[in-house]
Motif scaffolding. Structure first.
Motif, PDB file in Angstrom:
ATOM      1  N   ALA A   1      45.188  30.932  39.619  1.00 37.13           N
ATOM      2  CA  ALA A   1      43.728  30.840  39.744  1.00 37.13           C
ATOM      3  C   ALA A   1      43.041  31.259  38.446  1.00 37.13           C
ATOM      4  O   ALA A   1      42.039  30.661  38.026  1.00 37.13           O
ATOM      5  N   LYS A   2      43.596  32.288  37.800  1.00 39.87           N
ATOM      6  CA  LYS A   2      43.030  32.760  36.543  1.00 39.87           C
ATOM      7  C   LYS A   2      43.135  31.696  35.454  1.00 39.87           C
ATOM      8  O   LYS A   2      42.184  31.439  34.711  1.00 39.87           O
TER       9      LYS A   2
ATOM     10  N   GLU B   1      43.420  28.483  35.869  1.00 37.39           N
ATOM     11  CA  GLU B   1      42.521  27.365  36.201  1.00 37.39           C
ATOM     12  C   GLU B   1      41.084  27.706  35.830  1.00 37.39           C
ATOM     13  O   GLU B   1      40.340  26.862  35.313  1.00 37.39           O
ATOM     14  N   LYS B   2      40.701  28.953  36.081  1.00 32.73           N
ATOM     15  CA  LYS B   2      39.352  29.389  35.727  1.00 32.73           C
ATOM     16  C   LYS B   2      39.136  29.311  34.219  1.00 32.73           C
ATOM     17  O   LYS B   2      38.085  28.864  33.742  1.00 32.73           O
ATOM     18  N   GLU B   3      40.148  29.744  33.466  1.00 33.16           N
ATOM     19  CA  GLU B   3      40.055  29.691  32.002  1.00 33.16           C
ATOM     20  C   GLU B   3      39.952  28.256  31.506  1.00 33.16           C
ATOM     21  O   GLU B   3      39.208  27.968  30.562  1.00 33.16           O
ATOM     22  N   ARG B   4      40.698  27.358  32.158  1.00 31.69           N
ATOM     23  CA  ARG B   4      40.643  25.952  31.748  1.00 31.69           C
ATOM     24  C   ARG B   4      39.256  25.372  31.981  1.00 31.69           C
ATOM     25  O   ARG B   4      38.699  24.671  31.121  1.00 31.69           O
ATOM     26  N   ILE B   5      38.681  25.689  33.133  1.00 32.57           N
ATOM     27  CA  ILE B   5      37.338  25.181  33.453  1.00 32.57           C
ATOM     28  C   ILE B   5      36.303  25.757  32.496  1.00 32.57           C
ATOM     29  O   ILE B   5      35.407  25.056  32.018  1.00 32.57           O
ATOM     30  N   GLU B   6      36.432  27.055  32.214  1.00 30.08           N
ATOM     31  CA  GLU B   6      35.490  27.702  31.297  1.00 30.08           C
ATOM     32  C   GLU B   6      35.589  27.112  29.894  1.00 30.08           C
ATOM     33  O   GLU B   6      34.573  26.955  29.205  1.00 30.08           O
TER      34      GLU B   6
ATOM     35  N   SER C   1      43.261  25.371  27.144  1.00 30.26           N
ATOM     36  CA  SER C   1      42.333  26.299  26.500  1.00 30.26           C
ATOM     37  C   SER C   1      43.086  27.074  25.428  1.00 30.26           C
ATOM     38  O   SER C   1      44.326  27.127  25.439  1.00 30.26           O
TER      39      SER C   1
ATOM     40  N   GLN D   1      45.322  29.739  27.080  1.00 29.95           N
ATOM     41  CA  GLN D   1      46.569  29.219  27.630  1.00 29.95           C
ATOM     42  C   GLN D   1      47.542  28.858  26.504  1.00 29.95           C
ATOM     43  O   GLN D   1      48.757  29.027  26.646  1.00 29.95           O
TER      44      GLN D   1
ATOM     45  N   GLU E   1      47.284  34.426  42.078  1.00 29.05           N
ATOM     46  CA  GLU E   1      46.194  34.988  41.275  1.00 29.05           C
ATOM     47  C   GLU E   1      46.290  34.531  39.823  1.00 29.05           C
ATOM     48  O   GLU E   1      45.266  34.234  39.194  1.00 29.05           O
TER      49      GLU E   1
END
Length: 238
Positions: A112-113, A115-120, A224, A227, A109
């Motif tokens: 995944a979080k 990775e989501k922040e990086r994409i955002e 990000s 991160q 989890e």
């Protein structure tokens, strides 16, 4: 002669009954000692002999009877202890497996979080409404509120707080801040400060240029600002 044989058979039978009764009596004594309740029985001959024939058995045989009874109890206790140990081991194994599964789930989890922040963050950097340094009018000086307003527009709301946390620690939003020990300069404490020239020639005096460079550094090195903030909390630098 026949009568003599009959007496011998009775004597042998009596000894056998006495021996059996002795076992019963000793078992009863041991049972009482261990806290168990003796069960009643209807064998009148054995019952009558319980208290009268035990003393007739030689001491050596009494010891053997007692030893056999104690051995049986020890065996029963060993079996019970082994069963309990197995149950404890199985319970511990189940607990360890559950904890491992939870740890793996949490790690997945978290990944995944991140990775989501990086994409955002990448998406935010490419949005049309994100302004660059040239979008802000040049001033001779800037207040902290003005600099933070610039950062909100350049960085984007989803990552601004993490960006702000780092800048607060690094420079307290002073775009002229200089580290006396290392020479690091500006809002994000670029080392050396000349690195920020890649974002604009006015890097020494324009906080918007410094914000643009600092955001690019965080995205490029950590993915990000959030991160980068996670790394900063663990190491007190980024």
């Amino acid at each position: 002669m026949l009568e003599g044989n009959r007496v011998s058979r009775i004597s042998v039978r009596g000894f056998a009954v006495a021996s059996a009764t002795a076992v019963t009596a000793v078992g009863s004594v041991v049972g009482v000692a261990s806290g168990s309740v003796a069960q009643p029985h209807n064998d009148a001959e054995a019952t009558a002999a319980d208290t009268t024939l035990l003393a007739d058995i030689p001491v050596g045989e009494q010891a053997q009877v007692q030893t056999a009874s104690l051995t049986q109890q020890a065996d029963a206790q060993a079996i019970a202890a082994d069963t309990s140990a197995k149950k404890d081991a199985e319970a511990a194994a189940r607990k360890a497996a559950a904890e491992t599964a939870i740890a793996k789930k949490e790690a997945a989890e978290k990944a995944a979080k991140l990775e989501k922040e990086r994409i955002e963050a990448k998406a935010a950097a490419s949005r049309d409404d994100v302004r660059d340094a040239s979008s802000f009018p040049t001033q001779s000086s800037y207040t902290v509120a003005q600099i933070q307003a610039m950062a909100r527009q350049i960085v984007g709301g989803g990552q601004f707080q993490c960006f702000s946390n780092i800048v607060n620690h690094e420079s307290s939003w002073n775009y002229h801040a200089v580290n006396a020990s290392t020479g690091a300069y500006g809002l994000g404490q670029a080392l050396p400060g000349t690195k920020m020239a890649s974002a604009g020639a006015d890097w020494q005096t324009n906080p918007a240029t410094q914000i643009k460079w600092t955001l690019s550094y965080m995205n490029g090195r950590y993915g990000s600002p959030c991160q980068a903030w996670t790394y900063w909390q663990a190491n007190s630098w980024y």
